[in-house]
Design a protein around this motif. Structure first.
Motif, short mmCIF file in Angstrom:
data_model
loop_
_atom_site.label_atom_id
_atom_site.label_comp_id
_atom_site.label_asym_id
_atom_site.label_seq_id
_atom_site.Cartn_x
_atom_site.Cartn_y
_atom_site.Cartn_z
N UNK A 165 0.68 -1.22 0.06
CA UNK A 165 -0.14 0.01 0.00
C UNK A 165 0.85 1.13 0.06
N UNK A 195 -1.09 4.45 -0.95
CA UNK A 195 -2.42 4.29 -0.27
C UNK A 195 -2.44 4.05 1.03
N UNK A 196 -1.29 4.14 1.83
CA UNK A 196 -1.26 3.83 3.32
C UNK A 196 -1.77 5.07 4.14
N UNK A 197 -1.94 6.22 3.72
CA UNK A 197 -2.22 7.28 4.55
C UNK A 197 -3.77 7.76 4.14
#
Lengths: 631, 76
Positions: free
Chosen positions: B35, B40-42
């Motif tokens: 991610x 997309x991790x945050x």
């Protein structure tokens, strides 16, 4: 009959009137047995210590009620409390709290609700109302711009919340009034009755509606003229500017379909309990998700004071099962409790169940939980002697159950007591499959997936409660608001999804404190506020110099006071428990085979106690009390 | 499918059901690392369901895994 006494007149506080701060400086005390009223003007230090909401509720319960009182006696207090930030320009501040000793759990009842009522209470000149005693006959309170009247409510008794709202608007000649009230369920002292405001918001849990009913108090109507001001507008605007620039992204889910958009996701990840906690998958769940029923049922959106998000649904439906739009629409918790928990996958029946609970004034979580329990009783043949045998999967039986609970008729008279007391009445194996902590039905976040939430259910002074809790799935994703707050406190993220290790205990301590601060301030949990945002908002509202550490200290003090209240009311560590079903794994679905053991839960709670400087029985030590200035 | 990759299906709550955005990522990465690579991790909270089983975000992807990333919404 007590009615329309000479109005009690209170002048607005001059600093509040001048728009120089967010709290009114006045708390109204009212004895319904005698009609006596007086106004307390606490020092500023009181506000900084307790902030409002749950902080106020615990202060008055601990200091102005005797231990062991009957929650439905005139000795109980019913407290309506705004928070420091209620009614300010800060998005998410359109909330207030209601509290009492709970007739469902015997512990703390402390619920928060959105809408406009809390903001209007402040506009009318008061931060909080502390109500004791019992009126001889039904009454309502009419509080407008510093004037307080006790009025006859005989003509309103027995009416639904919607009809009462309309009658009061006609009687008082204004559509601008804000009404907090009970429906027929609260009048009949159902221990799962709630306090409704604005006809579609609820201080839902722990039987607050029954406390209000026990006082013969039908409604509290407020109307004011002075908006809360700010001590430092520039400081507050640091937070308001940040959130107004961010919310369309960070709260896109809420803008999209509110919490109803989470039904399928929660089911598919194992967060939602099914068939009274016995199944891992529920065929037809997609019909209950906001993405599928929106076009057919949801005709409008609603919001709270100073909130641009509009996360609330307005269901408006005609046909065989008409649904009145004034009662709003179902949230995730309601859909979960009325839907998969009872195996009902008809969205119209679930939305109708929500409407009926709002009209009758019933907590949807405990009502759904109790109906699911009754359905299992019927399935097991334990309801001999009752004509009505509610069946899993039947929308008609779901709705008929709500009708019977509100009227306390037949089986409904047992169900109106909540599932724990109903199980005691039925006896046999029934107590083995109630799904409650401290006697309150579990919310729709399954502890077999969310272990820390399970520990929070077991420990909460308000019985099983998902709001002041640590949500494991959020803590497992670094982009969540929870992880952002934890990083502010130097806790490494993400946290493990399953289990409760020492880092999760540390996170639990901070997050529970923060949520208790929010429930005192009183701020919406959906907003992704971090400590730094609350620091600027609080200092902007009051002109103080609080820090992140002081926000944490205020929250932890309130957590500690709640524990002291539990212990004072006779609870011991043996009562910090999860029900058997929440510790038994299901055999299918995304969390098949997963559950904490009793030993794991015990070990985690002991570690939490040690971190809080409480002894191994969960009793705060003198050192812990001294830290928070508790005598 | 390449035997050395896993499939991530990311659902966004604004999407009409169920319209996942699919990504092929290298096996051997954790879900979180994948991610992060995708940026997309945050974003708002997601929970990972690997081959139908809800799993930790630090799970190490195996060849052929199918991972659904489901939005999480609190409260209500």
């Amino acid at each position: 009959m007590m009615q329309t006494s000479v109005p009690f007149q209170v002048e607005y506080d001059p600093i509040f009137w001048a728009g120089k701060r967010a709290f009114t400086g006045k708390i109204l005390h009212l004895d319904l047995s005698t009609g006596e009223m007086h106004v307390e003007t606490p020092p500023e230090s009181f506000y900084r210590r307790y902030i409002g909401g749950r902080g106020f509720i615990l202060h008055y319960l601990l200091n102005q009620t005797a231990p062991g009182i009957d929650p439905l006696s005139p000795d109980n207090l019913l407290i309506f409390a705004s928070g420091l930030l209620t009614g300010t320009v800060l998005p998410g501040s359109g909330r207030h709290a209601v509290g009492a000793k709970s007739p469902l759990t015997g512990a703390l009842a402390s619920g928060e609700a959105g809408g406009w009522w809390g903001s209007e209470l402040k506009r009318a000149g008061f931060d909080a109302l502390v109500i004791r005693g019992k009126a001889e006959t039904p009454v309502y309170l009419w509080i407008h711009s510093g004037q307080v009247e006790i009025r006859d409510a005989a003509h309103l008794w027995g009416q639904t919340t919607g009809d009462t709202q309309s009658a009061l608007e006609n009687e008082l000649g204004s559509k601008k009034i804000r009404v907090a009230q009970i429906g027929p369920a609260g009048e009949k002292l159902s221990r799962i009755a709630c306090v409704i405001n604005d006809t579609n918001r609820a201080a839902g849990r722990s039987g607050l509606g029954a406390v209000m009913g026990s006082k013969n108090l039908k409604a509290v109507v407020v109307l004011g003229e002075k908006n809360p001001g700010l001590a430092d507008k520039a400081l507050m605007s640091v937070t308001t500017r940040w959130i107004l620039g961010d919310y369309k992204n960070s709260m896109g889910w809420a803008i999209s379909r509110g919490t109803s958009g989470s039904v399928l996701f929660n089911h598919n990840s194992g967060a939602t309990a099914i068939n009274n906690y016995r199944d891992g998958l529920f065929p037809g769940i997609e019909q209950l998700d906001g993405s599928s029923f929106f076009e057919a049922l949801v005709k409008d959106r609603d919001t709270c004071n100073h909130c641009p998000v509009l996360c609330k649904l307005v269901v408006d439906h005609e046909g065989e099962m008409p649904i009145d739009r004034q009662y709003g629409g179902p949230e995730y918790e309601t859909i979960g409790a009325m839907g998969p928990l009872c195996k009902v996958n008809d969205p119209v029946a679930v939305a109708k169940a929500h409407e009926m609970c709002s009209a009758y004034g019933l907590d949807t979580i405990s009502t759904g939980g109790t109906i699911a329990f009754a359905m299992e009783c019927a399935e097991k043949g334990l309801l001999a002697g009752f004509d009505f045998q509610p069946a899993f999967g039947s929308g008609q039986d779901l709705l008929h159950s709500i009708e019977l609970i509100a009227k306390r008729e037949g089986l409904g008279d047992c169900m109106a007591e909540g599932s724990t007391r109903m199980a005691q009445q039925i006896g046999g194996e029934a107590p083995d499959f109630t799904v409650t902590s401290r006697g309150q039905e579990l919310p729709m976040h399954d502890p077999r997936l969310k272990n820390a939430i399970g520990m929070g259910y077991a420990l909460s002074a308000t019985g099983a409660d998902h709001m002041h809790n640590l949500n494991d799935t959020f803590a497992n994703f670094p982009g969540s608001d929870i992880c952002a707050r934890l990083r502010e406190m130097d806790i490494p993220t993400p946290l493990p999804l399953f289990g409760i290790d020492s880092v999760k205990i540390e996170a639990f301590v901070y997050e529970i404190a923060f949520k208790n601060f929010l429930d005192s301030a009183v701020i919406c949990h959906f907003y992704p506020y971090e400590y730094k945002h609350m620091v600027d908002a609080v200092n902007g509202a009051a002109g103080w110099d609080v820090t992140r550490d002081e926000i944490n200290e205020i929250g932890t003090r309130i957590v500690t006071l709640a524990r002291l209240y539990l212990l004072r009311e006779g609870f011991t560590h043996a009562d910090d428990a999860l029900p058997r079903r929440a510790l038994q794994a299901v055999s299918d679905g995304p969390i098949a085979g997963k559950a904490m053991t009793t030993e794991q839960l015990q070990e985690a709670m002991k570690a939490y106690f040690a971190r809080m400087e409480w002894n191994s029985d969960g009793v705060p030590t003198k050192m812990a009390l001294a830290t928070f200035g508790i005598a | 499918m390449d035997q050395q990759t896993a499939t991530l299906e990311v659902l966004f709550v604004q999407d009409r059901m169920p319209a996942p955005t699919r990504y092929e990522v290298a096996a051997g990465l954790t879900i979180l690392e994948a991610l992060e690579t995708l940026g997309l991790s945050r974003q708002a909270a997601l929970v990972a369901v690997v081959n139908g089983v809800t799993s930790d975000i630090t799970y190490t992807l195996q060849p052929g895994d199918r991972v659904q990333l489901l939005p999480q919404i609190a409260g209500g």
